[in-house]
Design a protein around this motif. Structure first.
Motif, mmCIF file in Angstrom:
data_model
loop_
_atom_site.group_PDB
_atom_site.id
_atom_site.type_symbol
_atom_site.label_atom_id
_atom_site.label_comp_id
_atom_site.label_asym_id
_atom_site.label_seq_id
_atom_site.Cartn_x
_atom_site.Cartn_y
_atom_site.Cartn_z
ATOM 1 N N PRO A 308 0.838 -1.209 0.000
ATOM 2 C CA PRO A 308 0.000 0.000 0.000
ATOM 3 C C PRO A 308 0.864 1.246 0.000
ATOM 4 N N GLU A 309 0.321 2.357 -0.448
ATOM 5 C CA GLU A 309 1.078 3.591 -0.571
ATOM 6 C C GLU A 309 0.141 4.769 -0.396
ATOM 7 N N ILE A 310 0.598 5.816 0.333
ATOM 8 C CA ILE A 310 -0.171 7.049 0.423
ATOM 9 C C ILE A 310 0.712 8.210 0.015
ATOM 10 N N ASN A 311 0.089 9.216 -0.628
ATOM 11 C CA ASN A 311 0.820 10.403 -1.068
ATOM 12 C C ASN A 311 -0.027 11.631 -0.772
ATOM 13 N N MET A 312 0.600 12.655 -0.238
ATOM 14 C CA MET A 312 -0.119 13.863 0.131
ATOM 15 C C MET A 312 -0.555 14.623 -1.116
ATOM 16 N N LEU A 313 -1.761 15.195 -1.039
ATOM 17 C CA LEU A 313 -2.297 15.993 -2.128
ATOM 18 C C LEU A 313 -2.313 17.460 -1.722
ATOM 19 N N SER A 314 -1.541 18.289 -2.384
ATOM 20 C CA SER A 314 -1.603 19.755 -2.319
ATOM 21 C C SER A 314 -1.557 20.348 -0.924
ATOM 22 N N GLY A 315 -0.816 19.765 -0.008
ATOM 23 C CA GLY A 315 -0.553 20.401 1.276
ATOM 24 C C GLY A 315 -1.733 20.472 2.207
ATOM 25 N N GLU A 316 -1.610 21.349 3.199
ATOM 26 C CA GLU A 316 -2.642 21.454 4.229
ATOM 27 C C GLU A 316 -3.821 22.275 3.716
ATOM 28 N N HIS A 317 -4.990 22.023 4.356
ATOM 29 C CA HIS A 317 -6.214 22.725 3.995
ATOM 30 C C HIS A 317 -6.844 23.296 5.255
ATOM 31 N N ALA A 318 -7.502 24.455 5.106
ATOM 32 C CA ALA A 318 -8.175 25.106 6.232
ATOM 33 C C ALA A 318 -7.237 25.208 7.424
ATOM 34 N N SER A 319 -6.004 25.647 7.169
ATOM 35 C CA SER A 319 -4.975 25.621 8.204
ATOM 36 C C SER A 319 -5.259 26.581 9.352
ATOM 37 N N SER A 320 -6.142 27.553 9.135
ATOM 38 C CA SER A 320 -6.437 28.509 10.194
ATOM 39 C C SER A 320 -7.516 28.022 11.147
ATOM 40 N N LEU A 321 -8.082 26.838 10.898
ATOM 41 C CA LEU A 321 -9.203 26.348 11.686
ATOM 42 C C LEU A 321 -8.848 25.047 12.394
ATOM 43 N N PHE A 322 -9.779 24.565 13.226
ATOM 44 C CA PHE A 322 -9.608 23.314 13.958
ATOM 45 C C PHE A 322 -10.661 22.318 13.476
ATOM 46 N N PRO A 323 -10.403 21.601 12.411
ATOM 47 C CA PRO A 323 -11.402 20.676 11.871
ATOM 48 C C PRO A 323 -11.706 19.530 12.834
ATOM 49 N N GLN A 324 -12.983 19.194 12.955
ATOM 50 C CA GLN A 324 -13.414 18.058 13.759
ATOM 51 C C GLN A 324 -13.776 16.855 12.883
ATOM 52 N N TYR A 325 -14.282 17.138 11.689
ATOM 53 C CA TYR A 325 -14.774 16.038 10.840
ATOM 54 C C TYR A 325 -14.806 16.548 9.407
ATOM 55 N N ILE A 326 -14.530 15.642 8.458
ATOM 56 C CA ILE A 326 -14.543 15.967 7.027
ATOM 57 C C ILE A 326 -15.570 15.085 6.329
ATOM 58 N N LEU A 327 -16.456 15.694 5.549
ATOM 59 C CA LEU A 327 -17.429 14.945 4.744
ATOM 60 C C LEU A 327 -17.220 15.267 3.276
ATOM 61 N N GLN A 328 -17.151 14.232 2.454
ATOM 62 C CA GLN A 328 -17.186 14.424 1.005
ATOM 63 C C GLN A 328 -18.563 13.991 0.527
ATOM 64 N N ASP A 329 -19.364 14.929 0.024
ATOM 65 C CA ASP A 329 -20.748 14.622 -0.329
ATOM 66 C C ASP A 329 -20.823 13.940 -1.686
ATOM 67 N N ARG A 330 -22.041 13.710 -2.144
ATOM 68 C CA ARG A 330 -22.241 12.961 -3.391
ATOM 69 C C ARG A 330 -21.764 13.725 -4.616
ATOM 70 N N SER A 331 -21.620 15.050 -4.482
ATOM 71 C CA SER A 331 -21.098 15.867 -5.572
ATOM 72 C C SER A 331 -19.581 16.016 -5.472
ATOM 73 N N ASN A 332 -18.980 15.223 -4.562
ATOM 74 C CA ASN A 332 -17.530 15.243 -4.336
ATOM 75 C C ASN A 332 -17.051 16.581 -3.786
ATOM 76 N N GLN A 333 -17.927 17.321 -3.142
ATOM 77 C CA GLN A 333 -17.536 18.545 -2.471
ATOM 78 C C GLN A 333 -17.323 18.264 -0.991
ATOM 79 N N PHE A 334 -16.394 19.006 -0.392
ATOM 80 C CA PHE A 334 -16.031 18.781 0.995
ATOM 81 C C PHE A 334 -16.807 19.712 1.925
ATOM 82 N N TRP A 335 -17.172 19.153 3.086
ATOM 83 C CA TRP A 335 -17.768 19.906 4.185
ATOM 84 C C TRP A 335 -16.868 19.701 5.394
ATOM 85 N N ILE A 336 -16.561 20.764 6.107
ATOM 86 C CA ILE A 336 -15.614 20.695 7.213
ATOM 87 C C ILE A 336 -16.315 21.149 8.487
#
Length: 1017
Positions: A308-336
């Motif tokens: 198995p292998e993992i590779n980071m995609l495009s660095g950190e996201h929402a770095s100014s916030l404290f995310p609790q949970y990430i949802l990718q909806d059916r339209s492939n959009q993210f909710w944080i």
């Protein structure tokens, strides 16, 4: 200096918020969210979003929030720590007081709690983590322990910390740290004391030391070799991902359960600074992973499970916030979910570039962009104001030149239209006439053309249209009519307003369209619709009224051709319609709310599929294939200015639409406007009985009592990305009923529904019934009161039928009784009166015999007289018995007295008759009185024949509801216990007992006899 100012102005919105949140829309308590601390986000089976917060459960439909709390639901503590999807249309909530099973369609909840010793109940039911097993069992991770329960809340197994009630105030524990399921249904449980496994087949929670001989042996050995404080998750391939946050190892471990091996992959950050106990590893699909951190937002990784292998995609996201949970909806959009609200990704937001014209105009005032055009590397922007004129911009939107067309200051500028005339020439329409403009050297000239019209400098060109033959049509302002120019043939013709066929029946043309026959259609907002027939070269059709009842006035100045025939129109305050006058087909496709009801003459069909409409308050794009409507406003990135309703230019090379505004214009990438999905669907979310306050389960047809049939129906549209800013709804209760408007509210009240069956349907307003989107519907039946049901009418019919039948039986019985009495009377006439008449005849015959002496003849005559008298009395008795009505006791007693006197008249027996008081009002019916008299006669006959009595006493009286007869004599008497074959006493008893009466006989040898009869009335 001007270039620097322009650059600063265009970049100003970008610097107003963190760079990594540009593509996100934020929501917080100011938008209606119940609390900014959002722990969890889930998308349900219908597409709606549910958010667990520190202060309630939130339902989000893209426009508004609906909050479920202790005050309006079964939730007993408002902290919602975790949400899991369960069965279809079901959510499982981990709350501060137990777990909740919730039906997302109806809002009905079921509370599940676990038992605990006194003083530990709150800790035992503070549910931090929640998980399902393959047996549909539920595992609760609480502050006190891990509990396995069924769907009814029955405890299956548990493990607990060693806390007691006395430790509660001294110690705080978060005993269960995490839950994760394998595909076989077993659940890995992380606790303060180490790891456990719930084996669903054995229904037992087993400590890690006891799993050394199971399939989890290698996994448990690996985890025991490290500090047991992992952030972990299991994917659908039974691969366990672990980060040891206490040991601060900067790697993520991937343990493959099937291959029983582990791989460590380096993380692009330091675990000790980024990962803590509430960080999460989440799998969004087979190849995308997110990791939330405690300091720097979240990271996305691509994943190849075969390596198995993992590779980071495009660095950190929402770095100014404290995310609790990430949802990718059916339209492939993210909710944080964060501790300061939640974010919704705007990946599908149309690409819009706004260009302000204020920096290019010396005087700050109101400048309306009224005309737009583009040539290679230049944009031509016409403005309707004194100071602006025609602006020429390069592709970087820096000004090249500003052109004035009128030298007098009071008349300059006011550009109305830009018409492409030739390869290097534009025809610029202004308020004071048209001008030619050479796009190479910017030379200006008056508008001239060979032909009968020498002076064209005074016409106002508001609209233009080039048809399929290359003919240019120009619309003059006010009452200017239209101009037809054939540049190849160098001919020009003016159709002025008039009533002849060679005149245009309109003041001018607000818009043009060409049909499949090559005829040109023109529309004027007030005068109507007219056709110029190309073959006849005249106007042969005029339509001034829409074929809709109640739609007054034409109110339309925009037209464009429909691919399959007919035209599209936008009618002011009515909406988008499709009209084919040849087939008399008129359909309203989209109803527009009052917030966007301005007229438009800018309808543009792009690629036979997307219809663009430029309204004053929004840009509407309607996909004619899948019937989806998209609305663009300032919320989508357009300038916060009024649209210039007449300005919309399509650049086919750049694939952009240019829209004019006050003081600005926008370029919209038409390919970035997503219209591929269907219209947002409307779903019924909750039905509440307003009288009882209970929620109604409408998953199946439901019934309402006729006395409690006031309900509130709440519904929502699955527009979580807010593509329609102001949706309106409509409903109906039967398929035959017309749709009734609801407005922009998301609920409706149905009060005092009449009894009957209904099918409530709710949909977005303006949706045509021929479109594929189906309305949300639910079947309702209001039970009528019993007196209006068929069962009542059947019972009534049965009762009436029974009464008729009963009356018939009683009447028949009465007739039979009367007939029996008549038969008996007939028998009596034959037996009694007939025998007496026979005796009279016999005695009279003997009396005529000459051999009979005179003395004997006198004896015979005396007997004849006695027989005649007795016959008369018998006849009177028979006549009285023939009366069918009830007879009063006075008459009956008189007959009894008369009979008794006649029996004992010629002997020495002393007869006394005593009659009681209050007998005059009592009556006996025919049959009963006959049996009484016959029994009385039988008694006296027996006294006369057998008793040899000197005294006979008769008492007649009433006692309560009974007639009482007592006959007493001092005769020889008899032994009542001895058997007798005489029928007299038997007849007396049978006649009285037939009427439920009583016969009491008291007698003894030489002591007389007393017969006591009680006969009910």
């Amino acid at each position: 200096m001007l270039r620097i100012f322009t650059t600063f102005f265009l970049c100003l919105p970008i610097f107003s918020f963190p760079q990594d949140l540009v593509n996100f829309q934020s929501y917080s308590v100011k938008d209606g969210l119940s609390d900014n601390r959002v722990y969890n986000i889930v998308q349900d089976d219908r597409g709606f979003i549910w958010l667990g917060t520190a202060n309630g459960l939130n339902f989000f439909d893209g426009k508004r929030f609906t909050v479920f709390k202790t005050s309006n639901s079964e939730i007993k503590e408002d902290q919602i720590f975790e949400i899991r999807k369960g069965r279809t249309h079901e959510l499982l909530l981990a709350t501060g007081h137990g777990a909740i099973l919730m039906d997302t369609r109806t809002g009905i909840m079921k509370l599940l709690t676990v038992p605990a010793p006194p003083g530990l109940i709150n800790m035992a039911n503070t549910v931090r983590h929640i998980e399902y097993t393959s047996n549909d069992e539920i595992i609760l991770g609480t502050n006190l322990g891990a509990y396995v329960i069924d769907r009814n809340g029955n405890l299956i197994d548990s493990i607990l910390t060693d806390l007691n009630s006395g430790d509660v105030r001294l110690k705080w524990t978060h005993y269960v740290r995490g839950l994760a399921s394998f595909t076989n249904g077993d659940v890995l449980i992380s606790t303060m004391n180490g790891f456990y496994m719930y084996e669903h087949r054995r229904k037992k929670i087993i400590f890690s030391n006891a799993m050394k001989k199971t399939a989890y042996k290698e996994l448990m050995e690996f985890m025991e070799d490290h500090v047991p404080s992992y952030i972990y998750e299991i994917n659908k391939f039974d691969q366990v991902f672990l980060i040891d946050h206490l040991a601060a190892i900067d790697s993520i471990y991937i343990f493959d359960l099937s291959q029983k091996k582990v791989v460590a992959k380096k993380l692009p950050f330091q675990v000790k600074d980024y990962i803590r106990w509430d960080s999460r590893i989440q799998f969004h699909n087979d190849s995308l992973i997110s990791i939330t951190t405690a300091r720097k937002g979240y990271y996305l990784f691509s994943y190849d499970r075969s390596l198995p292998e993992i590779n980071m995609l495009s660095g950190e996201h929402a770095s100014s916030l404290f995310p609790q949970y990430i949802l990718q909806d059916r339209s492939n959009q993210f909710w944080i979910a964060t501790e300061s609200g939640f974010l919704k990704e705007k990946n599908n937001t149309p690409r819009i570039r706004n260009i302000s014209i204020k920096p290019f105009i010396l005087k700050d005032s109101y400048h309306q962009v009224s005309a737009l055009y583009s040539t290679d590397k230049r944009y031509w922007v016409g403005c309707y104001s004194k100071e602006s004129g025609l602006l020429v911009l390069d592709t970087s939107f820096e000004i090249i030149k500003r052109i004035d067309f009128i030298k007098k200051p009071e008349y300059k500028n006011f550009v109305v239209s830009i018409v492409p005339w030739a390869k290097d020439t534009l025809l610029i329409g202004t308020k004071f006439g048209p001008f030619f403009l050479n796009i190479r050297n910017y030379n200006k000239g008056e508008f001239t053309f060979p032909g009968p019209y020498k002076n064209l400098s005074g016409i106002i060109i508001e609209k233009y249209f080039r048809d399929s033959k290359g003919i240019l049509w120009l619309s003059g302002g006010q009452t200017g009519g239209v101009w037809q120019i054939d540049q190849k043939q160098k001919s020009i013709k003016h159709y002025k307003p008039g009533r002849t066929l060679s005149d245009i029946p309109l003041k001018n043309a607000g818009a043009f369209a060409e049909d499949i026959n090559g005829d040109i259609w023109m529309v004027h907002w007030q005068d109507g619709l007219s056709r110029w027939n190309r073959k006849k070269e005249l106007f042969d059709t005029v339509i001034t009224q829409w074929p809709v009842k109640g739609l007054v006035g034409f109110n339309c100045s925009g037209i464009t051709r429909a691919k399959e025939g007919g035209f599209w129109f936008f009618i002011n305050s009515y909406g988008l319609v499709k009209y084919d006058f040849q087939n008399n087909s008129f359909q309203r496709i989209i109803a527009i709310s009052d917030k966007a009801d301005d007229n438009t003459d800018c309808l543009r069909m792009i690629g036979d599929r997307k219809l663009w409409m430029n309204l004053r308050h929004s840009i509407l794009i309607y996909d004619v294939e899948n019937h989806r409507l998209v609305s663009l406003t300032s919320k989508n990135g357009l300038p916060d200015e009024a649209n210039t309703g007449e300005t919309m230019y399509y650049d086919s090379g750049e694939q952009t639409i240019a829209i004019g505004f006050s003081n600005a214009f926008s370029l919209i990438d038409i390919n970035s406007v997503e219209t591929s999905s269907s219209n947002p669907k409307v779903f019924i979310c909750e039905i509440k009985n307003l009288i009882t306050g209970n929620l109604v389960d409408f998953n199946r047809p439901f019934q309402l009592n006729n006395k409690t049939n006031d309900i509130r129906v709440t519904f929502a549209m699955t527009d979580i990305h807010h593509t329609i800013p102001s949706p309106e709804f409509e409903y109906r209760l039967t398929r035959e009923e017309n749709w009734k408007p609801v407005g922009s509210d998301n609920f409706l009240n149905l009060n005092n529904l009449p009894p009957g069956s209904y099918q409530l349907q709710v949909r977005m307003a303006g949706t045509n019934t021929s479109l594929p989107d189906k309305p949300s519907l639910v079947d309702i039946r209001v039970i009528p009161p019993f007196h209006k049901t068929i069962w009542f009418y059947l019972a009534l019919l049965l009762s009436v039928s029974s009464l008729i039948f009963l009356f018939y039986r009683i009447r028949k019985r009465q007739i039979l009784v009367i007939q029996n009495v008549r038969n008996k009377i007939s028998s009596d006439l034959h037996d009694d009166l007939g025998s007496r008449l026979t005796n009279i005849r016999f005695l009279s015959t003997i009396g005529k015999d000459k051999s009979v002496s005179l003395g004997e003849k006198e004896q015979y005559l005396k007997k004849i007289s006695e027989e005649a008298l007795a016959s008369g009395e018998a006849l009177d008795e028979i006549v009285r018995n023939m009366k069918i009505h009830d007879e009063e006791l006075e008459d009956i007693i008189a007959r009894m007295r008369h009979y008794a006197n006649s029996v004992f008249d010629n002997d020495s027996t002393e007869l006394k008759i005593y009659v009681g008081e209050n007998i005059a009002s009592k009556k006996l019916n025919l049959e009963k009185r006959r049996d009484l008299l016959l029994a009385f006669k039988e008694i006296l006959s027996n006294v006369k024949k057998h008793a040899g009595a000197r005294k006979v006493n008769i008492q007649v009286k009433t006692e309560g509801e009974c007639f009482r007869l007592i006959v007493q004599d001092d005769g020889q008497g008899f032994e009542t216990d001895l058997f007798t074959d005489r029928n007299g006493l038997k007849n007396i008893q049978s006649r009285i007992r037939k009427w439920k009466g009583k016969v009491n006989i008291i007698s003894a040898k030489r002591k007389g006899t007393t017969i006591d009869i009680d006969l009910p009335f």
